[in-house]
Design an enzyme around this catalytic site. Structure first.
Site, mmCIF file in Angstrom:
data_model
loop_
_atom_site.group_PDB
_atom_site.id
_atom_site.type_symbol
_atom_site.label_atom_id
_atom_site.label_comp_id
_atom_site.label_asym_id
_atom_site.label_seq_id
_atom_site.Cartn_x
_atom_site.Cartn_y
_atom_site.Cartn_z
ATOM 1 N N ILE A 31 0.809 -1.219 0.000
ATOM 2 C CA ILE A 31 0.000 0.000 0.000
ATOM 3 C C ILE A 31 0.842 1.268 0.000
ATOM 4 C CG2 ILE A 31 -2.006 -1.067 1.083
ATOM 5 C CD1 ILE A 31 -1.054 0.058 3.770
ATOM 6 N N GLY A 34 8.656 4.042 1.151
ATOM 7 C CA GLY A 34 9.390 5.280 1.379
ATOM 8 C C GLY A 34 10.830 5.001 1.731
ATOM 9 N N GLY A 35 11.399 5.868 2.603
ATOM 10 C CA GLY A 35 12.803 5.757 2.960
ATOM 11 C C GLY A 35 13.116 4.583 3.862
ATOM 12 N N PHE A 36 12.126 3.828 4.266
ATOM 13 C CA PHE A 36 12.322 2.680 5.137
ATOM 14 C C PHE A 36 12.163 1.375 4.361
ATOM 15 C CE2 PHE A 36 11.247 -0.399 8.403
ATOM 16 C CZ PHE A 36 12.005 -0.011 9.496
ATOM 17 N N GLY A 37 11.224 1.373 3.440
ATOM 18 C CA GLY A 37 10.950 0.177 2.655
ATOM 19 C C GLY A 37 9.489 0.126 2.262
ATOM 20 N N LYS A 38 9.016 -1.030 1.857
ATOM 21 C CA LYS A 38 7.622 -1.183 1.433
ATOM 22 C C LYS A 38 6.690 -1.313 2.639
ATOM 23 C CE LYS A 38 8.566 -3.328 -3.060
ATOM 24 N NZ LYS A 38 8.367 -4.534 -3.923
ATOM 25 N N VAL A 39 5.448 -0.888 2.420
ATOM 26 C CA VAL A 39 4.414 -0.996 3.453
ATOM 27 C C VAL A 39 3.311 -1.905 2.925
ATOM 28 C CG1 VAL A 39 2.777 0.240 4.910
ATOM 29 C CG2 VAL A 39 4.931 1.338 4.263
ATOM 30 N N LYS A 56 5.330 -2.017 8.033
ATOM 31 C CA LYS A 56 6.444 -1.322 7.366
ATOM 32 C C LYS A 56 7.685 -2.202 7.487
ATOM 33 C CE LYS A 56 8.097 2.711 8.883
ATOM 34 N NZ LYS A 56 8.204 4.181 9.084
ATOM 35 N N ASP A 151 11.222 15.323 9.465
ATOM 36 C CA ASP A 151 10.841 14.903 8.112
ATOM 37 C C ASP A 151 9.343 15.130 7.867
ATOM 38 O OD1 ASP A 151 11.368 13.991 5.562
ATOM 39 O OD2 ASP A 151 11.163 11.871 6.074
#
Length: 380
Positions: A31, A34-39, A56, A151
């Site tokens: 869904i 971002g800067g962390f990975g897929k959600v 996340k 951020d």
């Protein structure tokens, strides 16, 4: 780390449960990212019960890692507010590091900036909710500490099923003293280009006013119905300088999102909203408002707009939205005068089939076709 994991052991969710909920991280359940990975979305049991949640999943190639993961857990466990996204659990089994949040079914704000269904009132309310969440982070909660998000951007403001907004992504946040007028940090620059405070960007000096600047950019995005940058050659061009210049030259008509859903804006509401957005973008951090002041101004903007939304019954508001150019009125009397002069619906592009409308305003109006321009007029 052992004491840390023990403190938050009630949040732990098994990897096998997460894989089951996401069908082994099936791409169909993605869904966002971002800067962390897929959600991913999925339904799972957690310490509050069982519900649809957002997973996340850390992907180290994006640059974030263990520090951001554990900081997010700590921050969202220690700082809770109705306008901050809730952490429901985490998993750190094997090579996986996954954060589990409440599911915001309407996604992130950036996806709705150009929405043709969000009204001006809804837009103010979304900004007000987010401002309250950020104000909570900035204020002293009795421990002489405040949180600087670092951020703030429209993609980090999430919307639930009722369009309530919640600030998310605390992985880059910093905790600083709240008993000083300006809590300043010399730190490495992190965040998203376009939203970054120029002082922070140029000098590496981070303050809570850096968040205020970023929030001002979000306010302008909501007003203009677009992101704060556009692609230019091989990079991105910031639109913020243009937005500020247009405001100072009183050329607001070039900025406001030109859609029926943002018509009928109360002038006072617009001025209040734009003024506080512009103050947030002040080059001098000392001249920027506090987030509590931003909350107060947005509450005023919302209060100014609400009477306009309730002047006519809901079933007839679509007619007023279809008027071109948009009607601006603050009383029933002003609306009567405007309608008595005759108004065009959608520049003649929309056909109204209702023979007679009673607006419960003490007068009637009829829709009829103009033979000369095939437009549709409303006469009182």
């Amino acid at each position: 780390m052992d004491s840390f994991t023990k403190e938050f052991e009630h949040l732990f969710i098994k990897l096998e449960d997460i894989k089951s909920a996401t069908n082994n991280f099936d791409e169909k359940n993605v869904i966002g990212g971002g800067g962390f990975g897929k959600v991913y979305k999925g339904e799972v049991s957690h310490y509050k019960g069982r519900s649809m949640v957002a997973f996340k999943r850390l992907d180290r190639k994006f640059g974030q890692g263990d520090p951001e993961f554990w900081k997010e857990i700590m921050m969202l466990s220690c700082y809770t507010h109705e306008n901050l996204i809730s952490l429901l659990g985490y998993c750190n089994e094997g090579c996986e590091m996954i954060l589990v949040y409440e599911h915001a079914s309407n996604g992130s704000l950036d996806r709705h900036l150009s929405s043709t269904t969000l009204t001006w009132t809804q837009r103010i309310k979304i900004c007000l909710d987010a401002a309250r969440g950020l104000s909570y982070l900035h204020e002293d909660k009795g421990n002489h500490q405040r949180v600087i998000h670092r951020d703030i951007k429209s993609s980090n403001i999430l919307l639930d099923e009722n369009w309530n907004s919640k600030v998310s992504d605390m992985g880059l946040a910093r905790i600083g003293p709240a008993n000083q007028q300006y809590s300043a940090f010399f730190t490495n620059i992190v965040g998203t280009p376009g939203y970054l405070d120029p002082v922070y960007l140029d000098m590496g000096i981070l303050t809570k006013e850096s968040d205020v600047y970023s929030f001002g950019v979000v306010l302008f995005e909501v007003l203009c119905g677009r992101l704060c940058f556009e692609k230019y050659n091989d990079g991105f061009l910031s639109l913020v300088p243009t937005w500020k210049k247009s405001c100072k030259l009183n050329k607001m008509d070039k900025l406001i999102f030109k859609d029926n859903t943002v018509k009928n804006i109360d002038p006072t509401s617009l001025i209040t909203f734009t003024d506080i957005a512009l103050r947030c973008l002040n080059k001098s951090r000392e001249a920027r408002p506090t987030m509590s002041a931003v909350v107060e101004k947005l509450e005023i903007a919302l209060k100014s707009q609400e009477p306009v939304d309730h002047l006519i019954p809901k079933e007839y508001q679509e007619i007023v939205k279809a008027v071109v150019p948009p009607l601006i009125y603050r009383s029933v009397e002003e609306l009567k005068v405007l309608l008595s002069k005759g108004v065009v619906l959608n520049g003649g592009k929309t056909i109204s089939r209702g023979p007679m409308l009673q607006l419960s305003l003490g007068f009637q109006c009829t829709c009829e076709m103009s033979i000369l321009d095939t437009s549709y007029l409303i006469h009182a």
